[in-house]
Write a protein that holds these residues in place. Structure first.
Motif, PDB file in Angstrom:
ATOM      1  N   MET A 135       0.829  -1.203   0.000  1.00  0.00           N
ATOM      2  CA  MET A 135       0.000   0.000   0.000  1.00  0.00           C
ATOM      3  C   MET A 135       0.867   1.258   0.000  1.00  0.00           C
ATOM      4  O   MET A 135       0.598   2.228  -0.725  1.00  0.00           O
ATOM      5  CB  MET A 135      -0.937  -0.003   1.206  1.00  0.00           C
ATOM      6  CG  MET A 135      -2.006  -1.091   1.168  1.00  0.00           C
ATOM      7  SD  MET A 135      -3.200  -0.885  -0.181  1.00  0.00           S
ATOM      8  CE  MET A 135      -4.225   0.421   0.501  1.00  0.00           C
ATOM      9  N   ARG A 138       2.215   2.803  -3.158  1.00  0.00           N
ATOM     10  CA  ARG A 138       1.327   3.601  -4.007  1.00  0.00           C
ATOM     11  C   ARG A 138       1.398   5.087  -3.695  1.00  0.00           C
ATOM     12  O   ARG A 138       0.620   5.873  -4.223  1.00  0.00           O
ATOM     13  CB  ARG A 138      -0.123   3.109  -3.866  1.00  0.00           C
ATOM     14  CG  ARG A 138      -0.299   1.616  -4.032  1.00  0.00           C
ATOM     15  CD  ARG A 138       0.225   1.110  -5.367  1.00  0.00           C
ATOM     16  NE  ARG A 138       0.337  -0.338  -5.394  1.00  0.00           N
ATOM     17  CZ  ARG A 138       1.199  -1.009  -6.149  1.00  0.00           C
ATOM     18  NH1 ARG A 138       2.032  -0.358  -6.925  1.00  0.00           N
ATOM     19  NH2 ARG A 138       1.230  -2.320  -6.125  1.00  0.00           N
ATOM     20  N   ILE A 140       1.614   6.563  -0.287  1.00  0.00           N
ATOM     21  CA  ILE A 140       1.049   6.999   0.985  1.00  0.00           C
ATOM     22  C   ILE A 140       1.925   6.485   2.122  1.00  0.00           C
ATOM     23  O   ILE A 140       2.696   5.538   1.949  1.00  0.00           O
ATOM     24  CB  ILE A 140      -0.400   6.499   1.193  1.00  0.00           C
ATOM     25  CG1 ILE A 140      -0.452   4.964   1.232  1.00  0.00           C
ATOM     26  CG2 ILE A 140      -1.322   7.047   0.110  1.00  0.00           C
ATOM     27  CD1 ILE A 140      -1.818   4.394   1.582  1.00  0.00           C
ATOM     28  N   TYR A 426      -6.409  -4.174   0.506  1.00  0.00           N
ATOM     29  CA  TYR A 426      -5.017  -3.965   0.883  1.00  0.00           C
ATOM     30  C   TYR A 426      -4.074  -4.813   0.047  1.00  0.00           C
ATOM     31  O   TYR A 426      -2.930  -5.045   0.434  1.00  0.00           O
ATOM     32  CB  TYR A 426      -4.867  -4.170   2.397  1.00  0.00           C
ATOM     33  CG  TYR A 426      -5.836  -3.279   3.135  1.00  0.00           C
ATOM     34  CD1 TYR A 426      -5.736  -1.895   3.021  1.00  0.00           C
ATOM     35  CD2 TYR A 426      -6.923  -3.800   3.840  1.00  0.00           C
ATOM     36  CE1 TYR A 426      -6.661  -1.058   3.618  1.00  0.00           C
ATOM     37  CE2 TYR A 426      -7.853  -2.965   4.440  1.00  0.00           C
ATOM     38  CZ  TYR A 426      -7.715  -1.595   4.327  1.00  0.00           C
ATOM     39  OH  TYR A 426      -8.646  -0.767   4.908  1.00  0.00           O
ATOM     40  N   SER A 448      -8.001  -1.772  -4.371  1.00  0.00           N
ATOM     41  CA  SER A 448      -6.961  -1.093  -3.591  1.00  0.00           C
ATOM     42  C   SER A 448      -6.666   0.288  -4.155  1.00  0.00           C
ATOM     43  O   SER A 448      -6.341   1.223  -3.400  1.00  0.00           O
ATOM     44  CB  SER A 448      -5.692  -1.936  -3.538  1.00  0.00           C
ATOM     45  OG  SER A 448      -5.142  -2.128  -4.818  1.00  0.00           O
ATOM     46  N   SER A 449      -6.798   0.445  -5.465  1.00  0.00           N
ATOM     47  CA  SER A 449      -6.570   1.771  -6.062  1.00  0.00           C
ATOM     48  C   SER A 449      -7.660   2.749  -5.651  1.00  0.00           C
ATOM     49  O   SER A 449      -7.386   3.934  -5.406  1.00  0.00           O
ATOM     50  CB  SER A 449      -6.506   1.656  -7.589  1.00  0.00           C
ATOM     51  OG  SER A 449      -5.382   0.910  -8.001  1.00  0.00           O
ATOM     52  N   TRP A 451      -9.184   2.655  -2.813  1.00  0.00           N
ATOM     53  CA  TRP A 451      -8.865   2.979  -1.420  1.00  0.00           C
ATOM     54  C   TRP A 451      -7.734   4.012  -1.368  1.00  0.00           C
ATOM     55  O   TRP A 451      -7.810   5.001  -0.639  1.00  0.00           O
ATOM     56  CB  TRP A 451      -8.473   1.705  -0.671  1.00  0.00           C
ATOM     57  CG  TRP A 451      -9.530   1.049   0.160  1.00  0.00           C
ATOM     58  CD1 TRP A 451      -9.458   0.796   1.504  1.00  0.00           C
ATOM     59  CD2 TRP A 451     -10.800   0.527  -0.257  1.00  0.00           C
ATOM     60  NE1 TRP A 451     -10.607   0.146   1.937  1.00  0.00           N
ATOM     61  CE2 TRP A 451     -11.445  -0.028   0.872  1.00  0.00           C
ATOM     62  CE3 TRP A 451     -11.466   0.460  -1.485  1.00  0.00           C
ATOM     63  CZ2 TRP A 451     -12.707  -0.624   0.820  1.00  0.00           C
ATOM     64  CZ3 TRP A 451     -12.727  -0.144  -1.545  1.00  0.00           C
ATOM     65  CH2 TRP A 451     -13.337  -0.660  -0.407  1.00  0.00           C
ATOM     66  N   VAL A 452      -6.677   3.787  -2.141  1.00  0.00           N
ATOM     67  CA  VAL A 452      -5.532   4.705  -2.132  1.00  0.00           C
ATOM     68  C   VAL A 452      -5.938   6.080  -2.658  1.00  0.00           C
ATOM     69  O   VAL A 452      -5.555   7.116  -2.088  1.00  0.00           O
ATOM     70  CB  VAL A 452      -4.364   4.127  -2.943  1.00  0.00           C
ATOM     71  CG1 VAL A 452      -3.285   5.189  -3.157  1.00  0.00           C
ATOM     72  CG2 VAL A 452      -3.760   2.922  -2.231  1.00  0.00           C
ATOM     73  N   LYS A 456      -5.696   9.631  -0.685  1.00  0.00           N
ATOM     74  CA  LYS A 456      -4.967  10.781  -1.229  1.00  0.00           C
ATOM     75  C   LYS A 456      -5.850  12.014  -1.398  1.00  0.00           C
ATOM     76  O   LYS A 456      -5.420  13.141  -1.122  1.00  0.00           O
ATOM     77  CB  LYS A 456      -4.359  10.406  -2.586  1.00  0.00           C
ATOM     78  CG  LYS A 456      -3.196   9.435  -2.518  1.00  0.00           C
ATOM     79  CD  LYS A 456      -2.668   9.138  -3.920  1.00  0.00           C
ATOM     80  CE  LYS A 456      -1.435   8.258  -3.867  1.00  0.00           C
ATOM     81  NZ  LYS A 456      -0.909   7.949  -5.227  1.00  0.00           N
ATOM     82  N   TYR A 465      -3.301   1.770 -10.267  1.00  0.00           N
ATOM     83  CA  TYR A 465      -1.860   1.985 -10.160  1.00  0.00           C
ATOM     84  C   TYR A 465      -1.065   1.548 -11.386  1.00  0.00           C
ATOM     85  O   TYR A 465       0.164   1.662 -11.390  1.00  0.00           O
ATOM     86  CB  TYR A 465      -1.289   1.368  -8.878  1.00  0.00           C
ATOM     87  CG  TYR A 465      -1.505  -0.107  -8.659  1.00  0.00           C
ATOM     88  CD1 TYR A 465      -0.839  -1.055  -9.431  1.00  0.00           C
ATOM     89  CD2 TYR A 465      -2.326  -0.565  -7.626  1.00  0.00           C
ATOM     90  CE1 TYR A 465      -1.004  -2.411  -9.202  1.00  0.00           C
ATOM     91  CE2 TYR A 465      -2.495  -1.915  -7.398  1.00  0.00           C
ATOM     92  CZ  TYR A 465      -1.832  -2.837  -8.178  1.00  0.00           C
ATOM     93  OH  TYR A 465      -1.986  -4.185  -7.943  1.00  0.00           O
TER      94      TYR A 465
END
Length: 517
Positions: A135, A138, A140, A426, A448-449, A451-452, A456, A465
């Protein structure tokens, strides 16, 4: 960052390269003093400053709990605790781990603070389903925290209330979480994180903890967003409120002490930690006995009341549930009416709205009544997340809602069970024993993208990603009622707010608030 060295308020730390050498990992960072001896059942105190450089290369002990993974027949042993018995366990557990891609310590990256689940009596921040290094890659900074659990984290007792009348009561684990959040706000810049861009996230008990923090008047850290996985706290008008009052919790604490033969707090604080865990299981039996309580200090009211009154941080929320868990948690409704007679008795509870309800249901036989009990309108997780969406929309707060309904492989045919979304959110499928294939990895990349992106920007939309545009995920509003469903790919949920679901939502809002939909 040079030599993997950072300086915090309490002293210098040296981390290690992760499995991906582009990620710096700082394990076992103390964020508060050890809550042992006379500090048992007290608010966390500041960590003492150390001299020299502390190595941050080992995870801190997991919080005291029944040994995770000790029962080979239990579902969770194979699923998330295959090495649980190998981890150190201690009452001295107030540690956190930082995973950062920062190279200089001046990058000011968005920050994720994660609170693990486990029913407030189990779990730890480095469970196998969390790939925090992946994670962090990416862009963070990830902080995963531990906190006191069970009898150590959430015991309430009149003696404790009398001892510290001006302090929160029975919520020591919640105070730990707040202390960790404050530590992050003060220190994360040294790790390349932006203290003004903190998103908190958690699943199950961790999700409840997230909600406790975002609605607490004691949370003095301004959050950018929150992720609530399984699920948002709502109370429907015709069901029992999910409120653990201090008085009720104190009665449980008194019963525990009496059955344990404990006569004073001094005596209770001298009992070895592992003995207290054992006593909790033997005396009170299986289940959750100690959990956050409404003490009117750190937790002023239950989360649903706070939402209705707009007593929460004005931040965007990403929240949802898993399809199979929505069915498995529907047990109370299966028993609520078993035939036409008990169904009519239930309907009568709607008072002057009963005729409208009966007309919408159109139930004429016992079999139809039994089938209706599993209608989406009566699955609390399904309807509850949409109820939450209406509240958020009415108060001009954005919510991005989801239903996780992916194909989960394995001979146990577990379905989208409680916690299954974490492997995808995750991006940790490679850690699982389950035979995930290409389509699962494609879905995990997208989930997961989302979430990221949310971490952000406070919005999950954008690119994944590898640079591909993600399907649009609209914020839920009264006009669009958008919920994202994750099957083999992200699509708008096939579950719609039909007239029966709308009736149940509207009835709750009319009974409990002034919100009109």
């Amino acid at each position: 960052m040079k030599d993997l060295l950072v300086e915090t308020e309490a002293g210098k730390l040296r981390g290690v390269h992760g499995w991906d050498p582009r990620i710096a990992v700082f394990r076992g960072i103390p964020y508060a003093a050890p809550p042992i001896g006379n500090l048992r059942w007290r608010a966390p105190e500041p960590v003492k400053r150390w001299e020299g450089i502390k190595k941050a290369d080992e995870y801190g002990p997991i919080a005291c709990q029944p040994v995770p993974g000790s029962n080979p027949e239990e579902f969770w042993t194979k699923e998330i605790h295959p090495t649980g018995p190998e981890f150190r366990m201690s009452e001295d557990c107030l540690y956190l781990n930082v995973y950062t891609p920062a190279r200089t310590g001046t990058e000011s990256l968005p920050v994720l603070v994660y609170i693990h689940g486990g029913g407030f009596k189990g779990g730890y921040p480095y469970e196998i389903e969390f790939d925090w290094e992946h994670m962090a890659r990416r862009g963070i900074v990830v902080v995963a925290i531990a906190y006191r659990l069970g009898v150590f984290g959430f015991l309430a007792h009149p003696w404790l209330s009398e001892e510290a009348p001006d302090m929160p009561k029975g919520n020591y684990g919640t105070l730990d979480q707040l202390a960790a959040l404050r530590w992050v706000h003060k220190n994360i810049a040294a790790f390349g994180g932006n203290p003004e861009k903190i998103t908190i996230a958690g699943q199950s008990a961790g999700a409840m903890s997230v909600q406790n923090l975002m609605t607490s008047p004691m949370t003095d850290v301004l959050l950018q967003g929150a992720i609530i996985e399984s699920s948002v706290s709502v109370d429907f008008a015709e069901t029992e409120e999910r409120r653990i009052a201090l008085e009720k919790a104190e009665e449980t604490g008194k019963l525990f002490f009496e059955k344990a033969g404990i006569h004073t707090l001094e005596e209770a604080r001298k009992i070895p930690a592992e003995k207290l865990v054992q006593m909790e299981e033997e005396i009170l039996g299986p289940g959750i006995h100690f959990e956050p309580v409404v003490d009117h200090m750190i937790i002023q009211e239950n989360n649903f009341e706070a939402y209705l009154k707009n007593h929460c941080q004005r931040i965007p929320i990403l929240a949802g549930y898993n399809r199979t868990e929505a069915m498995s948690f529907a047990g109370p409704f299966r028993k609520r009416w078993e035939n036409l007679k008990s169904f009519y008795e239930y309907a009568a509870g709607y008072g002057e709205k009963a005729d409208e309800f009966l007309k919408l249901c159109n139930v004429k036989t016992d079999a139809e009544a039994q089938k209706l009990a599993l209608n989406d309108a009566f699955l609390d997780l399904v309807t509850g997340v949409r109820l939450f969406g209406y509240i958020q929309d009415s108060q001009n707060r954005k919510s991005y809602l989801y239903e996780f309904n992916a194909d989960i492989p394995g001979e146990d045919q577990a379905g989208s069970y409680h916690g299954s979304e974490m492997w995808f959110a995750y991006d940790s499928l490679a850690r699982s024993w389950r035979p995930f294939t290409g389509k699962h990895y494609d879905l995990a990349r997208k989930v997961s993208s989302y979430w990221v992106n949310f971490i952000k920007n406070g919005n999950p939309n954008g690119k994944d990603y590898i640079g591909e545009e993600l399907p649009e995920w609209k914020a839920f509003t009264e006009s669009n009622e958008f919920v994202m469903e994750f099957t083999d790919r992200p699509v708008q949920s096939s579950v719609r707010v039909d007239p029966l679901m709308k009736f149940r939502i509207r009835y709750t809002l009319e009974e409990k608030s002034e919100i009109i939909i």
